[in-house]
Design an enzyme around this catalytic site. Sequence first.
Site, PDB file in Angstrom:
ATOM      1  N   ASP A 103     116.825  41.879  -9.634  1.00  0.00           N
ATOM      2  CA  ASP A 103     116.195  42.475 -10.795  1.00  0.00           C
ATOM      3  C   ASP A 103     117.206  42.425 -11.942  1.00  0.00           C
ATOM      4  O   ASP A 103     118.389  42.654 -11.739  1.00  0.00           O
ATOM      5  CB  ASP A 103     115.877  43.957 -10.497  1.00  0.00           C
ATOM      6  N   ASP A 205     112.876  42.836 -15.727  1.00  0.00           N
ATOM      7  CA  ASP A 205     112.152  44.094 -15.898  1.00  0.00           C
ATOM      8  C   ASP A 205     111.564  44.194 -17.311  1.00  0.00           C
ATOM      9  O   ASP A 205     112.238  43.872 -18.294  1.00  0.00           O
ATOM     10  CB  ASP A 205     113.146  45.243 -15.661  1.00  0.00           C
ATOM     11  N   GLU A 268     108.431  40.455 -15.637  1.00  0.00           N
ATOM     12  CA  GLU A 268     107.468  41.560 -15.482  1.00  0.00           C
ATOM     13  C   GLU A 268     106.794  41.793 -16.827  1.00  0.00           C
ATOM     14  O   GLU A 268     107.438  42.236 -17.796  1.00  0.00           O
ATOM     15  CB  GLU A 268     108.149  42.856 -15.022  1.00  0.00           C
ATOM     16  N   HIS A 330     106.771  48.395  -5.881  1.00  0.00           N
ATOM     17  CA  HIS A 330     107.278  49.760  -5.805  1.00  0.00           C
ATOM     18  C   HIS A 330     106.668  50.649  -6.885  1.00  0.00           C
ATOM     19  O   HIS A 330     106.963  51.842  -6.929  1.00  0.00           O
ATOM     20  CB  HIS A 330     108.802  49.730  -5.944  1.00  0.00           C
ATOM     21  N   ASP A 331     105.872  50.070  -7.767  1.00  0.00           N
ATOM     22  CA  ASP A 331     105.256  50.851  -8.846  1.00  0.00           C
ATOM     23  C   ASP A 331     103.770  51.113  -8.611  1.00  0.00           C
ATOM     24  O   ASP A 331     103.187  51.970  -9.289  1.00  0.00           O
ATOM     25  CB  ASP A 331     105.374  50.096 -10.187  1.00  0.00           C
TER      26      ASP A 331
HETATM   27  C1  NOJ Z   1     109.443  48.557 -14.342  1.00  0.00           C
HETATM   28  C2  NOJ Z   1     109.991  48.923 -12.997  1.00  0.00           C
HETATM   29  O1  NOJ Z   1     109.330  48.153 -12.027  1.00  0.00           O
HETATM   30  C3  NOJ Z   1     109.797  50.404 -12.835  1.00  0.00           C
HETATM   31  O2  NOJ Z   1     110.073  50.833 -11.525  1.00  0.00           O
HETATM   32  C4  NOJ Z   1     110.683  51.101 -13.843  1.00  0.00           C
HETATM   33  O3  NOJ Z   1     110.457  52.495 -13.792  1.00  0.00           O
HETATM   34  C5  NOJ Z   1     110.405  50.601 -15.251  1.00  0.00           C
HETATM   35  N1  NOJ Z   1     110.266  49.178 -15.327  1.00  0.00           N
HETATM   36  C6  NOJ Z   1     111.531  50.964 -16.172  1.00  0.00           C
HETATM   37  O4  NOJ Z   1     112.643  50.150 -15.902  1.00  0.00           O
END
Ligand code: NOJ
Length: 528
Positions: A103, A205, A268, A330-331
């Site tokens: 990442d 990210d 992302e 993970h989100d």
């Molecule tokens: C995306 C990440 O996947 C997430 O877990 C994070 O909280 C936010 N970006 C901020 O970095």
Amino acid sequence: MDRSADDHPWWERGVIYQIYPRSFADADGDGVGDLAGIIARLDHVAGLGVDAIWLSPIFPSPMADFGYDVADYCGVDPLFGTLAGFDRLVAAVHARGLKLLLDFVPNHSSDRHPWFVESRSSRDSPRRDWYIWRDPAPDGGPPNNWLSDFGGSAWTWDEGTEQYYLHAFLKEQPDLNWRERAVHAAMTAAMRFWLDRGLDGFRIDVLWHIVKAEGLPDNPPNPAWTTAVTERDRLLQRHSTDQPEAHAIAADFRALADDYGGRVLVGEIFLPNERLVKWYGTPERPGVHLPFNFQLIENPWDAGVLARAITDYEAALPPWGWPNWVIGSHDAPRIAARIGEAQARVAAMLILTLRGTPTLYQGDEIGIGRVDIPPDRMRDPQHHRQPTLDIGRDRSRTPMPWDASPEAGFTQGAEPWLPLNPDWPTRNVAAQASDPGSMLNLYRALLALRRAHDALSVGTIAVVAGEGDLLRFERRHGAMRLLVALNLGPRPIALGARGRVLLSTLGAGADAAVLRPDEGLILDLEMA
Ligand code: NOJ
């Protein structure tokens, strides 16, 4: 002549597997996963049949957002190990013929990063402009109406220097100022640091956030907002995200990756198709290789909706853009929690047969479902900032259950940092490895089939259709024609196809004429 899979780069023919390091495997017994734990469990990843690992952040961090608040872009947090341990991981991953992506978090650092500490020390600091500082509005409030993704204003007042600083996420995650060339140079150096150590690429990210509109104008209201969704969505992020200058930065990242001979960038990005595909850049000035496509996560589990999403996405891609699909992260809520275990098997077949690079998320291969976390064990700041919305991400971050030993073999020591899935004594990797009908063995079979047939890994996609609960499409390569037919519902569906069954999500007893409830089939139409 169709190009064979071997003539495609690995990131087109391959499959990416996301590891959330805190929750994969704990070798040092502190209840939190680490790099040595990952090395010890690499055979699971290789045995699954994926091609690359993307590791969520491992950098030194106060962990306000569990690593997405980076205090040093060129180190490893002691919680996870050391740089030497990272080098061992790279070697172990490569020894198994896999690739490793890290990442990269360019939009914001931690507020403890020495750059921010220096920036906030005085208005005259040489690093003041590395972050985004502004005077208050005339009423003394924040400089504009922007909202943090985690709720509340995106601005925090700094007593010491009497200005506000911008943060798209937590106040502990100040946004870097990418209009400052020195930031660009420092972050490029950080990318080189990892590429020089043999890293195969990055997942970047919130890439679409990294540049803000000049003058920081107010964002317009979102007419569709209701109190049932997050406060962030009260406004459209028109001026705080997706600025043209950010595309130029993505192209610079790409030029760097290309300089290293084919390292790969995944971005992302949450945007509608027409804006998402711009992140591929142009043939002359390419952007990221794979701008993440989250439509399998965002769309309702409905055959008609998904067929349209597939067709629209395919139609929006530029000729040089390679598609990709994401099923979990993970989100996001876990796929089995969202659509149930029977349909999660169908989803596995869908993502592994669509055209484009799939990204899988650890734990989905054993079908971990909804895990209810007691309130006093919830850790995610997103939950704590907006507790009534039920948007905490801890439920998707529970530790991997490896076997039926204490703490599921995740750790030998302390209590795991988050509870295990309650069914871990039976739902674990070892138990599923020895059960031919398990989700794990379905994933393995799908991945093996994808590798065996160029039609699945790099073939074209055609006749995508969704009607009632039936979602179907063909994958073609050379003379091969495969039909993928998925029953998204609980009733049998007359399919009336003729062909040899290559795989059913339900195992034995498949019939090309009729799809059983919750069944997905892959048929070889040439073998009719
Ligand atoms: C995306 C990440 O996947 C997430 O877990 C994070 O909280 C936010 N970006 C901020 O970095």
